[in-house]
Enzyme design. Structure first.
Site, PDB file in Angstrom:
ATOM      1  N   PHE A   1      -7.199  22.384  28.352  1.00 48.87           N
ATOM      2  CA  PHE A   1      -8.041  22.256  29.539  1.00 48.87           C
ATOM      3  C   PHE A   1      -9.023  21.103  29.411  1.00 48.87           C
ATOM      4  O   PHE A   1      -9.645  20.728  30.365  1.00 48.87           O
ATOM      5  CB  PHE A   1      -8.813  23.559  29.791  1.00 48.87           C
ATOM      6  CG  PHE A   1      -7.924  24.770  29.817  1.00 48.87           C
ATOM      7  CD1 PHE A   1      -6.700  24.736  30.460  1.00 48.87           C
ATOM      8  CD2 PHE A   1      -8.307  25.938  29.178  1.00 48.87           C
ATOM      9  CE1 PHE A   1      -5.877  25.838  30.490  1.00 48.87           C
ATOM     10  CE2 PHE A   1      -7.498  27.047  29.199  1.00 48.87           C
ATOM     11  CZ  PHE A   1      -6.279  27.006  29.844  1.00 48.87           C
TER      12      PHE A   1
ATOM     13  N   TRP B   1      -9.777  24.151  37.650  1.00 46.15           N
ATOM     14  CA  TRP B   1     -10.347  23.421  36.515  1.00 46.15           C
ATOM     15  C   TRP B   1      -9.559  23.709  35.245  1.00 46.15           C
ATOM     16  O   TRP B   1      -9.389  22.836  34.383  1.00 46.15           O
ATOM     17  CB  TRP B   1     -11.808  23.815  36.314  1.00 46.15           C
ATOM     18  CG  TRP B   1     -12.464  23.221  35.103  1.00 46.15           C
ATOM     19  CD1 TRP B   1     -13.101  22.020  35.014  1.00 46.15           C
ATOM     20  CD2 TRP B   1     -12.551  23.803  33.783  1.00 46.15           C
ATOM     21  NE1 TRP B   1     -13.584  21.816  33.737  1.00 46.15           N
ATOM     22  CE2 TRP B   1     -13.256  22.892  32.961  1.00 46.15           C
ATOM     23  CE3 TRP B   1     -12.106  25.002  33.232  1.00 46.15           C
ATOM     24  CZ2 TRP B   1     -13.524  23.150  31.621  1.00 46.15           C
ATOM     25  CZ3 TRP B   1     -12.360  25.258  31.894  1.00 46.15           C
ATOM     26  CH2 TRP B   1     -13.066  24.340  31.105  1.00 46.15           C
ATOM     27  N   HIS B   2      -9.049  24.941  35.128  1.00 45.58           N
ATOM     28  CA  HIS B   2      -8.331  25.326  33.918  1.00 45.58           C
ATOM     29  C   HIS B   2      -6.974  24.649  33.789  1.00 45.58           C
ATOM     30  O   HIS B   2      -6.448  24.540  32.683  1.00 45.58           O
ATOM     31  CB  HIS B   2      -8.154  26.847  33.869  1.00 45.58           C
ATOM     32  CG  HIS B   2      -9.390  27.577  33.445  1.00 45.58           C
ATOM     33  ND1 HIS B   2     -10.379  27.927  34.326  1.00 45.58           N
ATOM     34  CD2 HIS B   2      -9.800  28.007  32.227  1.00 45.58           C
ATOM     35  CE1 HIS B   2     -11.357  28.553  33.672  1.00 45.58           C
ATOM     36  NE2 HIS B   2     -11.024  28.609  32.402  1.00 45.58           N
ATOM     37  N   GLY B   3      -6.391  24.229  34.893  1.00 48.39           N
ATOM     38  CA  GLY B   3      -5.097  23.578  34.779  1.00 48.39           C
ATOM     39  C   GLY B   3      -4.459  23.323  36.126  1.00 48.39           C
ATOM     40  O   GLY B   3      -4.793  23.962  37.128  1.00 48.39           O
TER      41      GLY B   3
ATOM     42  N   GLY C   1     -13.020  26.856  39.865  1.00 47.52           N
ATOM     43  CA  GLY C   1     -12.990  27.244  38.455  1.00 47.52           C
ATOM     44  C   GLY C   1     -11.571  27.510  37.972  1.00 47.52           C
ATOM     45  O   GLY C   1     -11.222  27.192  36.836  1.00 47.52           O
TER      46      GLY C   1
END
Length: 508
Positions: free
Chosen positions: A508, A354-356, A351
């Protein structure tokens, strides 16, 4: 007099983001000025869209085609040529889903779902993580890396996750695939949630596509309220405290005392909440005006008494996606305590990344994974801690304060442009606090503090206040509703910065 009136009108259009001298050009993609929900040009287009939508919403085929085409244009205005990526996802997963449903052999079914996941993840990985991976490799061998010129398509993380959930649900035999390509394209590209969520599940949305569109008075009132409150959160609170305070702190924390850094961290916690929940509110509100319902995406997350509750309230569509398609797929809590803790940590690490493509996002994910593991371990040792109490019992108030500060520690990594900046923020807070400057700080940042306090007060208000406002809107005459909305637009014009600030989650 006519000339002065035209000048004032032109000035108003300019503040709304509409250049009447280049009006035709504004319909084309501009990489320096992509279309945003909070732009005047979007509101202009949306009003034009609604005028025609009224006449085609009763015909399912015509409605779906019309909304699909508008959604594609919306994405074109946001990302230009990368509309082709969205079209590829819509086409590839539509045919994989159809083939998966008609295949009976389990081995073939697994191959198809793996194929879809690999294609989507590789595509996401190319755009999002290529430079990150090469940079790590070159750093390991002490060489300088020149980043590739790869532009991240807006919202790719959201629509790929949405498309993957559709394929997985077909594989699990929870839904049947759509039969027409334009229906699937409608589902994936539906413009209110396309570029920054919420991530909409097929089993929640597809049944609504097949029903007659009915916009009740309650839906219209709730939609208007959510659009107005979302615009207020984003432009008036989030953008203002970002430009006038938060950005200055994180640009160079060593120029400020530890007290100022701490307030900057708290302000960023409010900024990112108002920014992302503001977008979600507007997306849900626009969908309601079109006759579609999305699930709530933020539920006052800073009221949480534990980190577990926080993730039930923060970005609910993503946290539930990670839980249903990642955590449970890895075994969840079915394979013993140690495996549960490992699964939690891995889920939050994924997670985070996933954001960056940054080690800081990985650290942020690891921090939340550690907090979730510790909270689950604590509840296993002290099961009495699960006992329900009043929300505002003194122990719950202490838990809310503790949880908020633990979340804010994570926000330092999330917001900082580098690990050095994150270290500087921590060092200033713990070694150079200087509480004696509080009085001067209040005088110097009175406007910023007003909006910070206003944001947190609105966040902690009970939900019934919102419901009362929605009820009042429902019984208010249409001219009065239009007047209130116009007042909000004028307020936005007066307070907003000279340039529109993109939503944080667009990256994102």
């Amino acid at each position: 007099m006519l000339e002065s009136s035209l000048e004032r009108l032109g000035s108003l259009f300019e503040k709304l983001g509409l250049d009447i001298h280049k009006f035709g050009v504004q319909f084309l993609y501009d990489p320096h000025n992509p279309m945003l929900f909070n732009s005047g040009f979007f509101f202009f287009l949306f009003l034009m869209f609604l005028l025609l939508y009224r006449y085609c919403r009763k015909n399912e085929l015509l409605r779906n085609l019309y909304v699909m085409l508008f959604s594609f244009y919306f994405y074109y205005k946001s990302s230009g040529i990368y509309l082709l990526v969205l079209l590829f996802v819509c086409t590839f997963d539509f045919f994989v889903g159809r083939l998966l449903y008609r295949t009976d052999k389990q081995k073939s079914r697994k191959c198809l779902v793996v194929l879809s996941l690999v294609v989507n993840i590789c595509m996401l990985g190319y755009f999002k993580y290529t430079n990150f991976i090469f940079d790590l490799f070159y750093s390991a061998v002490n060489r300088q890396f020149e980043p590739f010129d790869i532009i991240l398509p807006v919202g790719i993380s959201f629509f790929t996750f949405q498309s993957m959930s559709y394929i997985i649900d077909i594989y699990r035999k929870q839904i049947e695939p759509l039969r027409r390509w334009h229906d699937y394209a409608f589902y994936v590209s539906f413009f209110p949630q396309l570029v920054a969520g919420p991530i909409v599940r097929a089993r929640d949305f597809i049944p609504q596509m097949k029903q007659p569109v009915v916009v009740s008075g309650e839906m219209f009132s709730r939609g208007m309220f959510l659009i107005m409150i979302g615009l207020f959160k984003k432009v008036i609170i989030s953008d203002y405290i970002s430009l006038n305070f938060v950005d200055r702190i994180f640009d160079n924390p060593t120029l400020y005392t530890g007290f100022e850094n701490l307030i900057g961290v708290y302000a960023y916690a409010l900024q990112i909440y108002c920014d992302f929940s503001g977008y979600s509110d507007m997306a849900i509100g626009i969908a309601l005006l079109l006759g579609f319902r999305f699930n709530i995406n933020f539920d006052s997350p800073y009221k949480s008494t534990s980190i577990t509750e926080f993730w039930r309230r923060w970005h609910i569509s993503l946290s539930s996606w990670l839980k249903d398609y990642l955590y449970i797929s890895m075994g969840g809590n079915r394979k013993g305590k140690i495996r549960t803790y490992v699964n939690l940590m891995l889920t939050m690490l994924i997670g985070g990344i996933w954001h960056g493509a940054s080690l800081l996002f990985l650290v942020w994910g690891a921090w939340h994974g550690l907090l979730l593991v510790l909270h689950k371990w604590f509840r296993n040792i002290f099961p009495g801690s699960k006992k329900l109490r009043s929300r505002w019992h003194w122990s719950n108030v202490l838990s809310i304060i503790l949880t908020f500060n633990l979340v804010c520690i994570g926000w330092i990594f999330f917001r900082s442009p580098s690990m050095e900046v994150a270290k500087s923020v921590f060092l200033r807070i713990f070694t150079e606090f200087h509480p004696e400057i509080v009085g001067d700080f209040i005088l110097g940042y009175a406007n910023v503090l007003f909006f910070i306090c206003l944001g947190f007060v609105l966040h902690f208000l009970p939900h019934q206040y919102s419901e009362r406002i929605i009820g009042k809107i429902e019984t208010t005459p249409v001219p009065a509703k239009a007047f209130v909305f116009a007042l909000l637009i004028l307020l936005v014009i007066q307070i907003k910065s000279s340039e529109l600030q993109p939503f944080i989650y667009f990256q994102f």
